[in-house]
Design an enzyme around this catalytic site. Structure first.
Site, PDB file in Angstrom:
ATOM      1  CG  ASP A  34      17.572   3.492  -1.476  1.00 33.46           C
ATOM      2  OD1 ASP A  34      18.105   2.404  -1.641  1.00 33.46           O
ATOM      3  OD2 ASP A  34      17.349   3.993  -0.355  1.00 33.46           O
ATOM      4  CE  LYS A  56      11.374  -1.414   1.782  1.00 32.12           C
ATOM      5  NZ  LYS A  56      12.510  -1.206   2.615  1.00 32.12           N
ATOM      6  CG  MET A 168       9.180   5.026   6.562  1.00 26.28           C
ATOM      7  SD  MET A 168      10.717   4.276   7.145  1.00 26.28           S
ATOM      8  CE  MET A 168      11.371   5.558   8.215  1.00 26.28           C
TER       9      MET A 168
HETATM   10  N1  SAH Z   1      15.916   9.718   3.401  1.00 24.01           N
HETATM   11  C1  SAH Z   1      14.523  10.029   3.080  1.00 24.01           C
HETATM   12  C2  SAH Z   1      13.560   9.254   3.954  1.00 24.01           C
HETATM   13  C3  SAH Z   1      13.627   7.749   3.755  1.00 24.01           C
HETATM   14  S1  SAH Z   1      12.414   6.887   4.704  1.00 24.01           S
HETATM   15  C4  SAH Z   1      14.321  11.543   3.227  1.00 24.01           C
HETATM   16  O1  SAH Z   1      15.173  12.229   3.783  1.00 24.01           O
HETATM   17  O2  SAH Z   1      13.298  12.036   2.760  1.00 24.01           O
HETATM   18  C5  SAH Z   1      11.083   6.731   3.551  1.00 24.01           C
HETATM   19  C6  SAH Z   1       9.918   7.641   3.911  1.00 24.01           C
HETATM   20  O3  SAH Z   1      10.185   8.973   3.522  1.00 24.01           O
HETATM   21  C7  SAH Z   1       8.627   7.302   3.219  1.00 24.01           C
HETATM   22  O4  SAH Z   1       7.947   6.240   3.855  1.00 24.01           O
HETATM   23  C8  SAH Z   1       7.867   8.599   3.375  1.00 24.01           C
HETATM   24  O5  SAH Z   1       7.391   8.747   4.696  1.00 24.01           O
HETATM   25  C9  SAH Z   1       8.978   9.615   3.187  1.00 24.01           C
HETATM   26  N2  SAH Z   1       9.087  10.127   1.804  1.00 24.01           N
HETATM   27  C10 SAH Z   1      10.142  10.056   0.990  1.00 24.01           C
HETATM   28  N3  SAH Z   1       9.902  10.682  -0.185  1.00 24.01           N
HETATM   29  C11 SAH Z   1       8.651  11.183  -0.094  1.00 24.01           C
HETATM   30  C12 SAH Z   1       7.820  11.967  -0.959  1.00 24.01           C
HETATM   31  N4  SAH Z   1       8.233  12.370  -2.167  1.00 24.01           N
HETATM   32  N5  SAH Z   1       6.588  12.305  -0.532  1.00 24.01           N
HETATM   33  C13 SAH Z   1       6.148  11.930   0.685  1.00 24.01           C
HETATM   34  N6  SAH Z   1       6.886  11.204   1.547  1.00 24.01           N
HETATM   35  C14 SAH Z   1       8.124  10.833   1.170  1.00 24.01           C
END
Ligand code: SAH
Length: 255
Positions: A34, A56, A168
């Site tokens: 991803d 994406k 998000m």
């Molecule tokens: N499964 C992921 C979340 C996926 S949704 C998890 O558990 O973290 C995608 C969102 O996750 C992004 O839009 C952002 O809000 C957050 N996100 C993921 N990685 C991040 C990071 N390193 N720093 C800040 N936000 C992050």
């Protein structure tokens, strides 16, 4: 035996991936990766594994969800083991649950390898403990992405007085802040946004709810970022203040 895994790669820092994830990656014939996954974690993959990027970002259109599941099924039916690698935790947003359902429907068992979700790791990266008992009785993970009928009920969330951790949420930050203020959340409620948490390019903004959208815009923060709203965010403020005063003390100008 062919196997399927749904693996959380953690928030970014390779060291925040689990041992179990590294072991599963080392076994997979095919790895579907991803967007938000730090490509450095692929150092744990076999040299001969085929790596497929299905995210994406980077200007490429994302692979539709059905396409991803179809690819997984093709490989599995051909006898290849498949690891689906997702940012953070595979079951916190990001559609891991849907992929599990689709694989189950096709009669395939999938092993879930939990990861550290950004909603915990990003606040922690700037010193915010999301459930500090002096500030909150709990934490709510919510998507800021929904619009129209799938819009979260921000008024109801504000009324819980719990820490809000918004995934998000950057694109709709103005609307979210307005909805929370309209629901009666205090304008001096501490807030934080953390972009690219646990990666070298990590940046953040700290503010109060009333000024938050401006502060985030001034700092130029964008996705991926986690937004934290609630008293616990003041603990980052305290830490940031301590850091900047110690910076000042250690700078040559201050001597
Ligand atoms: N499964 C992921 C979340 C996926 S949704 C998890 O558990 O973290 C995608 C969102 O996750 C992004 O839009 C952002 O809000 C957050 N996100 C993921 N990685 C991040 C990071 N390193 N720093 C800040 N936000 C992050």
């Amino acid at each position: 035996m062919t196997r399927a895994w749904l693996i959380g790669a953690g928030p970014g820092d390779v060291e925040l991936m689990t041992l179990k994830a590294t072991r599963a990656l080392a076994q997979a014939d095919v790895i579907l990766v991803d967007d938000l996954v730090n490509p450095d974690v692929l150092r744990f993959a076999r040299a001969d594994a085929s790596i497929v990027y299905v995210g994406k970002r980077g200007g490429h259109p994302s692979t539709p969800q059905e396409g991803i599941v179809a690819q997984m099924l093709d490989h599995l039916h051909a006898g290849r083991s498949v690891a689906r690698l997702k940012g953070g935790d595979p079951f916190v947003f990001g559609r891991g649950g849907e992929e599990q359902q689709a694989l189950h429907a096709a009669g395939i068992e999938v092993e879930i390898v939990s990861g550290i979700t950004a909603g915990i790791a990003a606040p922690a990266a700037i010193g915010i403990p999301v459930t500090h008992r002096d500030h909150a009785q709990g934490v709510i993970f919510v998507t800021g992405h929904g619009a129209g009928s799938s819009e979260p009920d921000w008024g109801a969330l504000a009324a819980t007085h719990m820490t809000l951790v918004i995934y998000m949420g950057m694109r709709r930050l103005n609307d979210i802040v307005s909805a929370l203020l309209a629901a009666g959340m205090r304008a001096d409620t501490p807030c934080a946004a953390i972009e690219s948490a646990t990666r070298p390019e990590q940046r953040h903004a700290l503010s109060t709810l009333g000024e938050f959208a401006d502060a985030v815009a001034r700092a130029g923060l964008g996705s991926p970022a986690i937004v934290v709203i609630g008293g616990v965010a003041s603990l980052a403020l305290a830490r940031a203040a301590a850091a900047s005063s110690s910076d000042a003390a250690s700078s040559p100008d201050a001597k």
